[in-house]
Design an enzyme around this catalytic site. Structure first.
Site, mmCIF file in Angstrom:
data_model
loop_
_atom_site.group_PDB
_atom_site.id
_atom_site.type_symbol
_atom_site.label_atom_id
_atom_site.label_comp_id
_atom_site.label_asym_id
_atom_site.label_seq_id
_atom_site.Cartn_x
_atom_site.Cartn_y
_atom_site.Cartn_z
ATOM 1 N N GLY A 1 0.801 -1.207 0.000
ATOM 2 C CA GLY A 1 0.000 0.000 0.000
ATOM 3 C C GLY A 1 0.836 1.260 0.000
ATOM 4 O O GLY A 1 2.053 1.240 -0.224
ATOM 5 N N ASN A 2 0.182 2.379 0.284
ATOM 6 C CA ASN A 2 0.875 3.660 0.342
ATOM 7 C C ASN A 2 1.567 3.903 1.672
ATOM 8 O O ASN A 2 2.488 4.713 1.748
ATOM 9 C CB ASN A 2 -0.111 4.792 0.054
ATOM 10 C CG ASN A 2 -0.543 4.823 -1.393
ATOM 11 O OD1 ASN A 2 0.290 4.801 -2.293
ATOM 12 N ND2 ASN A 2 -1.846 4.863 -1.637
ATOM 13 N N LYS B 1 1.007 -5.346 3.760
ATOM 14 C CA LYS B 1 0.204 -6.374 4.416
ATOM 15 C C LYS B 1 0.476 -7.729 3.780
ATOM 16 O O LYS B 1 0.466 -7.855 2.548
ATOM 17 C CB LYS B 1 -1.283 -6.021 4.323
ATOM 18 C CG LYS B 1 -1.640 -4.753 5.082
ATOM 19 C CD LYS B 1 -3.112 -4.398 4.929
ATOM 20 C CE LYS B 1 -3.422 -3.098 5.664
ATOM 21 N NZ LYS B 1 -4.838 -2.691 5.479
ATOM 22 N N ASP C 1 -6.195 -2.400 -4.993
ATOM 23 C CA ASP C 1 -6.949 -2.728 -3.783
ATOM 24 C C ASP C 1 -8.444 -2.747 -4.087
ATOM 25 O O ASP C 1 -9.173 -3.644 -3.636
ATOM 26 C CB ASP C 1 -6.618 -1.746 -2.654
ATOM 27 C CG ASP C 1 -6.732 -0.278 -3.069
ATOM 28 O OD1 ASP C 1 -6.859 0.020 -4.283
ATOM 29 O OD2 ASP C 1 -6.679 0.587 -2.172
ATOM 30 N N THR D 1 -13.740 23.123 19.503
ATOM 31 C CA THR D 1 -13.265 23.110 18.121
ATOM 32 C C THR D 1 -12.791 21.728 17.697
ATOM 33 O O THR D 1 -13.107 21.247 16.605
ATOM 34 C CB THR D 1 -12.136 24.138 17.938
ATOM 35 O OG1 THR D 1 -12.635 25.439 18.232
ATOM 36 C CG2 THR D 1 -11.600 24.110 16.507
#
Length: 274
Positions: free
Chosen positions: A10-11, A15, A101, A179
């Site tokens: 992945g980025n 996995k 993916d 906030t």
């Protein structure tokens, strides 16, 4: 081909899924560029020698580094590069531009859902909400920023909003009384609201689909049931790896580098649902 291990590059993470007949028996998330941790995991799993790997990636440079590392250890590594080799019809404009993916999630979801359609919600760095019809045609979907990207954008493009490290879907529900909570509640509303809007839009066109949830940022969305328009909801953490296993097993041994578009899988491999 029959892989011993499948790997999703992945980025932000790598996995691995250890394969047994008809399922992913175990999965692990590893650093993206840390060969020492990879070597430790190989020893921990006591993988056979030589080991057969199937790899897919949305990060080609990282995937190539990982493949070279495997080959330097005498491993047999096959990297998926042609989406036409998947056991899936591709009903999109530019199949090679769809993330692996997303395609692999669709492969696994269709094998679980057929002959019903399937909608896949995957939440990580981004959120994707995709649909595959009951005949195994990937119809595309939608891509939204994930929780960390939304929080980062609010901080970067305003003068006063603070940076919040948001690794998964926030649990804070509006109205936020400060906030920080207002930001978290807004991120939750954007992602959950977007997913619900898309789910009902897809159900208008592909009636009574299954809904599959996957990804490391799902938070409490992993426990949701989306109601009566849908056949059911399944949380499958290893959905991408299962799709990669199914795709690899659909190939001859050794796998080809190119092939004409393949048809949908005719059988439904056994996949654990949680």
């Amino acid at each position: 081909m029959t892989p011993d291990v499948v790997a999703d590059v992945g980025n932000s993470r790598l996995k691995w899924g250890r394969c047994q007949p008809g399922r992913i028996a175990e999965m692990v998330s590893l650093p993206l560029d840390d060969p020492q941790s990879w070597e430790e995991q190989r020893r921990r799993w006591r993988l056979p020698q030589p080991c057969h790997w199937a790899i897919a990636s949305v990060n080609p440079p990282a995937a190539e580094r990982f493949r070279r590392w495997l080959q330097s250890h005498g491993e047999a590594a096959y990297l998926f590069e042609n989406p036409a080799l998947l056991p899936l019809h591709l009903g999109v404009d530019q199949p090679r531009e769809v993330g692996w993916d997303r395609l692999l999630n669709a492969v696994a979801a269709h094998c679980l859902a057929a002959p019903a359609p399937a909608v896949i919600i995957a939440l990580g760095t981004a959120m994707t909400v995709d649909v595959v019809d009951g005949q195994g045609v990937f119809r595309g979907g939608a891509i939204l920023p994930g929780p960390r990207l939304l929080a980062d954008a609010l901080h970067r493009h305003t003068a006063l909003l603070p940076y919040l490290d948001v690794s998964e879907l926030p649990a804070v529900v509006a109205p936020g009384t400060n906030t920080g909570d207002a930001i978290l509640a807004g991120i939750r509303a954007a992602l959950v609201g977007g997913a619900l809007l898309l789910l009902h839009h897809y159900a208008d066109h592909f009636p009574a689909p299954w809904v599959f949830l996957t990804g490391g940022a799902l938070g409490d969305l992993a426990q949701w049931n989306f109601g009566g328009r849908f056949r059911g909801t399944r949380h499958v953490p290893a959905l991408t790896l299962e799709g990669l296993r199914i795709a690899a097993e659909s190939l001859p041994d050794p796998p080809p580098s190119e092939a004409p578009p393949s048809s949908a899988a005719s059988e439904k491999p056994t996949i654990p649902l949680s």
